[in-house]
Structures are given as structure tokens and as C-alpha cells.
Design a protein around this motif. Structure first.
Motif, short mmCIF file in Angstrom:
data_model
loop_
_atom_site.label_atom_id
_atom_site.label_comp_id
_atom_site.label_asym_id
_atom_site.label_seq_id
_atom_site.Cartn_x
_atom_site.Cartn_y
_atom_site.Cartn_z
N LYS A 76 11.01 -1.35 -5.05
CA LYS A 76 12.02 -0.98 -6.06
C LYS A 76 12.85 -2.23 -6.34
O LYS A 76 13.41 -2.82 -5.40
N GLN B 41 17.31 11.54 -13.04
CA GLN B 41 17.99 12.79 -13.40
C GLN B 41 17.54 13.19 -14.79
O GLN B 41 17.18 12.36 -15.60
N ASP C 96 16.42 -2.26 -4.90
CA ASP C 96 16.70 -1.70 -3.56
C ASP C 96 15.51 -1.94 -2.62
O ASP C 96 14.57 -1.16 -2.59
N ALA D 147 14.14 0.87 -0.45
CA ALA D 147 13.52 2.08 -1.04
C ALA D 147 12.03 2.09 -0.73
O ALA D 147 11.41 1.05 -0.56
N LEU E 154 8.88 7.80 -5.22
CA LEU E 154 9.19 9.01 -4.43
C LEU E 154 8.17 10.13 -4.61
O LEU E 154 8.07 11.03 -3.78
N THR F 199 17.14 15.96 -6.38
CA THR F 199 18.41 15.46 -5.80
C THR F 199 18.19 14.16 -5.02
O THR F 199 19.13 13.58 -4.50
N LYS F 200 16.92 13.71 -4.94
CA LYS F 200 16.65 12.50 -4.14
C LYS F 200 17.22 11.27 -4.84
O LYS F 200 17.04 11.13 -6.07
N ALA F 201 17.85 10.40 -4.08
CA ALA F 201 18.38 9.16 -4.67
C ALA F 201 17.22 8.38 -5.27
O ALA F 201 16.21 8.12 -4.60
N GLY F 202 17.35 8.03 -6.56
CA GLY F 202 16.29 7.25 -7.22
C GLY F 202 15.41 8.09 -8.11
O GLY F 202 14.70 7.57 -8.96
N TRP F 203 15.45 9.44 -7.92
CA TRP F 203 14.65 10.29 -8.81
C TRP F 203 15.37 10.40 -10.14
O TRP F 203 16.57 10.61 -10.17
#
Ligand code: TA6
Length: 295
Positions: free
Chosen positions: A82, A129, A85, A88, A93, A123-127
Motif C-alpha cells: 500500500k 467507503q 502504509d 498494510a 484486503l 469497516t476495515k481501515a483501507g476499505w
């Protein structure tokens, strides 16, 4: 929640796969296929009259927090590391997320299953929205896979996607892949831009190539297995071709030291400069259509 078992067509049963993970076994008269809910991961496809087409490592993990090594890992919403990050997970994901079966239908001697991520994945960080995501698998005499994303938000949505398909081959040193002749590519091993000569790709060492700006069909010719595997695509501008060879295979705990000779990845993707950006309300589908022909 998955659709009730009572609504599954006759060609679909649910069973327990490796690692006691829930799996759909799909068997219309034209093929056999396995798809795990973990990662919506296609691990097996064997059209009638042919040997299995997809490769899975005998050392693959089958556990909730790890990707299955082989079959068709879904790399989304990023490919590789990523960018912003380093901590990650590689390849995003989707391949370690829990999915559910929304629909299943039988169509013209094929069985179609539509998977969507479970609620919690959102709700996963990086998914992304406000992204509506579905993965549609049509298993029959051909294997069709479609990864569709709709931007239901009010701002642009950018993502990478790769159907990271592992194919079984007799010996990677004795196959050739056509479809990328003469194309420029990023060589991840050499870490530089290169151009392929005007000839099919043959393998003489670790190979990790990202071709951008190509919609070409790739054909894997395998004289040892007396077959050609055709990887057609739509909605995809990138192709990635990978074999780890000896040293990299040895470094992967979920990859047998000697298994590198029996596989090659031809990945149907939109990665790097071909990443997708959806404006609000827009959608995009990345599709691979895989066929096998005896030679
Ligand atoms: O698609 C090729 C690649 O990006 C290689 O660089 C290698 O890392 C491969 O994917 C497998 O990645 P993984 O995270 O599944 O080990």
C-alpha cells in the motif's frame, strides 16, 4: 448472511474445505469448481475432459487471517504494497476478507455465483467507503470472473484490482505465453522499465512483469499438458505475469521449495497507472474469461 441452502441450485453444495473453511462445490455437467467464502477465493476449476486448470500450493494456509496461496486471490483495493502504509497487508484486503453468497443461478450448463463482502468488511481501515463491491463467478466450460465496483459515495473512488490467477503448468521452463509481444513493462525483479522482444514470453528465471495499457488476450501454450489456456479479458488494461523461481519460492512459507516449476500467474488487472477512478455513481467491471483447448 448467505442465501439459504434451500435456495442453492442443484449444481451447488456447501461443504467444509481445507482448514475447515466453508466452501461451495460447484458441479454443473460442464465442470467442477471450488470457491471458498474466505476471500471469495476460487481454488479449483476443471472443465469436463481436461486436467485441473488452477494451481494451489500444497503448503497453502487455509486460515482466516492469511490468503490462500493459489487459485484466484482478489487483490483489492490496492495491488502490492500500500503506497501510503508499509504496514498494510500486501495486495489489499479482499483476499483475506469474509464474503457471503448473495445469489446463485444455473445458466446454459454453467453455474453463476454472486459474492459480496460481509458487512463488517466495510469497516476495515483501507476499505473504500461507499463502494458497492460484488464478485461474480460463472463456472462452466469456461471460467468467467467479474469484479464489479460501484461508487455510491459523493467523492471520487480510486482503486487497484487484480484477479491474481495461478495456473497449473507441466513445467514453467517449457511453456510460452503469447499476448505481450513487443509490449513495454515494468520489471519488478530488475526494478526498471523494459520492452519485451517481438516473441512469446518464455521463462528462464524469476519473472515479475507489470504490463500497462494492454487489453490483449494471453494464451499459455503448454505442450507438456497438451493444452492451451486462453485468458481473455474486458475492462482490464493491465496484465501481470509472475513466477517466483527457485530463491523466492524457498523464501515463501506457504509455497513448496520445488513447486515453482508447476505454476505461472497471468493476472487480469487494473494496477499502477491503470488504477480505476470512479466518479460518484459510476461503476466498473474487471472481467477474465478463461478457456482451455487441447493441442
Ligand atoms: O503479482 C506478482 C506479485 O506482486 C509478486 O511480486 C509476488 O509478491 C506475488 O504477487 C505474490 O504476492 P503474495 O503477497 O501473494 O505473496
Amino acid at each position: 448472511m448467505n442465501i439459504p441452502f434451500t435456495m442453492l441450485p442443484g449444481s451447488v453444495i456447501t461443504d467444509e474445505g481445507q482448514g475447515h473453511l466453508p466452501r461451495f462445490t460447484v458441479a454443473p455437467k460442464t465442470c467442477g469448481s471450488h470457491i471458498y467464502l474466505h476471500g471469495a477465493h476460487v481454488t479449483h476449476w476443471q472443465p469436463s475432459g481436461h486436467a485441473p486448470v488452477l494451481w494451489v500450493s500444497r503448503q497453502s494456509a487455509f486460515a482466516g487471517d492469511k490468503p490462500i496461496r493459489g487459485g484466484v486471490p482478489l487483490c483489492f483495493p490496492w495491488f502490492g504494497a500500500k503506497a501510503d502504509d508499509a504496514s498494510a497487508p500486501m495486495h489489499g484486503l479482499a483476499r483475506t476478507a469474509e464474503w457471503q453468497l448473495r445469489e446463485a443461478h444455473e445458466r446454459n450448463d454453467a453455474t453463476q455465483l454472486v459474492f459480496v463482502p460481509r458487512e463488517a468488511v466495510g469497516t476495515k481501515a483501507g476499505w473504500p467507503q461507499h463502494a458497492a463491491v460484488e464478485f461474480i463467478v460463472t463456472a462452466g466450460s469456461h471460467l468467467e470472473m467479474e469484479f464489479r465496483v460501484v461508487n455510491q459515495g459523493q467523492s471520487p473512488l480510486r482503486y487497484e484490482i487484480a484477479l491474481h490467477t495461478y495456473f497449473t503448468v507441466s513445467d514453467v521452463r517449457h511453456i510460452e505465453i503469447s499476448g505481450t509481444e513487443g509490449l513495454k513493462y515494468f520489471d519488478k525483479v530488475a526494478q526498471e522499465e523494459r520492452q519485451q522482444e517481438d516473441a512469446p514470453l518464455r521463462f528462464t528465471g524469476e519473472t515479475d512483469r507489470m504490463y500497462n495499457g494492454t487489453q490483449s488476450t494471453c494464451v499459455l501454450r503448454d505442450a507438456g499438458l497438451k493444452r492451451e489456456i486462453r485468458v481473455e479479458k474486458s475492462g482490464s488494461n493491465s496484465t501481470v505475469i509472475w513466477n517466483p523461481w527457485i530463491d523466492k519460492a524457498r523464501k515463501m512459507p506457504d509455497f513448496g521449495d520445488e513447486e515453482w516449476t508447476g505454476m505461472v500467474c497471468i493476472e487480469t488487472a487494473n494496477v499502477g497507472s491503470d488504477a480505476i477512478t470512479l466518479q460518484p455513481g459510476q461503476s466498473h467491471a474487471t472481467r477474465a474469461i478463461i478457456q482451455v483447448r487441447r493441442i
